[in-house]
Design a protein around this motif. Structure first.
Motif, mmCIF file in Angstrom:
data_model
loop_
_atom_site.group_PDB
_atom_site.id
_atom_site.type_symbol
_atom_site.label_atom_id
_atom_site.label_comp_id
_atom_site.label_asym_id
_atom_site.label_seq_id
_atom_site.Cartn_x
_atom_site.Cartn_y
_atom_site.Cartn_z
ATOM 1 N N GLY A 99 0.931 -1.278 0.137
ATOM 2 C CA GLY A 99 0.078 -0.049 0.241
ATOM 3 C C GLY A 99 1.161 1.212 -0.083
ATOM 4 O O GLY A 99 0.416 2.410 0.316
ATOM 5 N N TYR A 100 2.048 1.219 -0.280
ATOM 6 C CA TYR A 100 3.023 2.491 -0.089
ATOM 7 C C TYR A 100 2.915 2.924 -1.834
ATOM 8 O O TYR A 100 2.234 2.367 -2.558
ATOM 9 C CB TYR A 100 4.457 2.000 0.060
ATOM 10 N N LEU A 101 3.129 4.260 -1.712
ATOM 11 C CA LEU A 101 3.236 4.973 -3.169
ATOM 12 C C LEU A 101 4.571 5.262 -3.623
ATOM 13 O O LEU A 101 5.523 5.637 -2.839
ATOM 14 C CB LEU A 101 2.457 6.296 -2.982
ATOM 15 N N PHE A 102 4.866 5.019 -4.849
ATOM 16 C CA PHE A 102 6.180 5.489 -5.311
ATOM 17 C C PHE A 102 6.207 6.971 -5.635
ATOM 18 O O PHE A 102 5.260 7.609 -6.128
ATOM 19 C CB PHE A 102 6.217 4.889 -6.731
ATOM 20 N N MET A 103 7.046 7.670 -4.842
ATOM 21 C CA MET A 103 7.037 9.339 -4.959
ATOM 22 C C MET A 103 8.637 9.755 -5.317
ATOM 23 O O MET A 103 8.667 11.136 -5.499
ATOM 24 C CB MET A 103 6.790 9.948 -3.802
ATOM 25 N N SER A 104 9.395 8.873 -5.712
ATOM 26 C CA SER A 104 10.998 9.248 -6.000
ATOM 27 C C SER A 104 10.895 9.972 -7.045
ATOM 28 O O SER A 104 11.655 11.113 -7.109
ATOM 29 C CB SER A 104 11.710 8.160 -5.902
ATOM 30 N N ASP A 105 10.099 9.799 -8.246
ATOM 31 C CA ASP A 105 10.620 10.777 -9.116
ATOM 32 C C ASP A 105 9.795 12.311 -8.950
ATOM 33 O O ASP A 105 10.521 13.135 -9.508
ATOM 34 C CB ASP A 105 9.337 10.187 -10.344
ATOM 35 N N LEU A 106 8.912 12.509 -8.089
ATOM 36 C CA LEU A 106 8.377 13.745 -7.624
ATOM 37 C C LEU A 106 9.322 14.488 -6.866
ATOM 38 O O LEU A 106 9.711 15.475 -7.192
ATOM 39 C CB LEU A 106 6.927 13.609 -6.720
ATOM 40 N N LEU A 107 10.002 13.708 -5.922
ATOM 41 C CA LEU A 107 11.026 14.401 -4.968
ATOM 42 C C LEU A 107 12.328 14.644 -5.807
ATOM 43 O O LEU A 107 13.144 15.469 -5.316
ATOM 44 C CB LEU A 107 11.357 13.341 -3.800
ATOM 45 N N GLY A 108 12.519 14.200 -7.000
ATOM 46 C CA GLY A 108 13.794 14.359 -7.608
ATOM 47 C C GLY A 108 13.333 15.317 -8.818
ATOM 48 O O GLY A 108 14.269 15.610 -9.712
ATOM 49 N N ASP A 109 12.458 15.913 -9.029
ATOM 50 C CA ASP A 109 11.768 17.062 -9.999
ATOM 51 C C ASP A 109 12.277 18.442 -9.526
ATOM 52 O O ASP A 109 11.601 19.094 -8.246
ATOM 53 C CB ASP A 109 10.413 16.740 -10.505
ATOM 54 N N PRO A 110 13.230 19.094 -10.093
ATOM 55 C CA PRO A 110 13.699 20.267 -9.429
ATOM 56 C C PRO A 110 12.635 21.460 -9.359
ATOM 57 O O PRO A 110 12.205 22.229 -8.550
ATOM 58 C CB PRO A 110 14.767 20.527 -10.404
#
Length: 271
Positions: A99-110
């Motif tokens: 039930g976790y969400l993938f958010m690494s792409d957002l946190l890497g968006d300048p």
């Protein structure tokens, strides 16, 4: 230098030096212009900042006075941005096992981080903050984005001590979601006693990690002026151990079977 060129140069300087007091003589000498002309230019810049909803100029009177740029993200800009971010988070492809969400792409968006930093900086604009504090690792980009707008340093709390940080202070805390005992450490040299700090993190479920940071900061006699999280999880089974905080997004539901995510605006918009 033409006035149009001077306006561009002054605006660029103010944006790159937020919350820093700049004297009129500095601009006068820098751009070879009379103080009266500089004052008129600053009025134009101030009007533009307010019209765009990106901040204002604050004037400090007196011999040691001047002007400083206070970044403020308007509610209209903030709401539009967060609504767009909620739509991105509701992509079913983000659901991970458990039930976790993938958010690494957002946190890497300048660009995304810059805007989130502006919103958090606006939320804590009236607080006296000396440092932004976060815990390694995913909250680091968000902490630096906020610190850049507030023009203060970042301090990173770690899970394990690093030999390069010298002597450290460590505490054990209970994770709010897993109920496991975990450790976090902070270098003794990183935070002066009695500092005013703001805690920034990327995700909060029950709030155990933030509570742990608060306990660790007490060892430095630090004053927590505010707590900000990008997203909080709505879970009726978990008792929230943190009450006084600001969230930008609320993950209302993650339906693994139905392959559906519901993301709403956080409590920042209720204040």
């Amino acid at each position: 230098m033409k006035r149009s060129e001077r306006l561009v140069a002054m605006t660029n300087y103010l944006i790159n030096h937020p919350r820093r007091l700049v004297s009129l003589p500095f601009f006068s000498e820098q751009y070879d212009a009379a103080k009266s002309s500089i004052s008129e230019d600053l009025d134009i810049v101030d009007q533009m900042f307010k019209a765009q909803g990106i901040g204002k100029l604050e004037t400090v009177a007196g011999a040691a006075g001047g002007v400083k740029y206070i970044p403020l993200y308007s509610n209209e800009n903030s709401e539009q941005f967060i609504n767009e971010l909620c739509n991105r988070l509701e992509d079913p492809a983000r659901i991970l096992p458990g039930g976790y969400l993938f958010m690494s792409d957002l946190l890497g968006d300048p660009e995304l981080m810059r805007n989130l930093g502006k919103i958090f900086a606006t939320a804590f604009a009236d607080k006296e903050i000396d440092y932004i504090v976060t815990v390694a690792t995913k909250g680091i980009p968000l902490a630096y984005a906020t610190a850049n707008i507030l023009n203060v340093p970042v301090i990173i709390v770690r899970r394990d001590p690093k030999v390069t940080e010298g002597s450290t202070v460590s505490i054990n805390y209970v994770s709010g979601s897993s109920r496991k005992i975990q450790t976090m450490v902070l270098s003794k040299r990183s935070l002066p006693e009695g500092s005013n700090v703001c805690i920034i993190d990327d995700f909060m479920k029950a709030g155990g990690t933030i509570t742990g940071m608060q306990s660790l900061l007490k060892e430095f006699n630090a004053n927590v002026q505010g707590i900000g999280v990008l997203a909080e999880a709505e879970d009726e089974e978990e008792e929230r151990v943190v009450n006084d905080y600001i969230s930008l997004i609320k993950i209302q539901d993650v339906d693994i079977k139905g392959n559906k995510i519901e993301a709403l605006k956080g409590n920042y918009f209720d204040l």
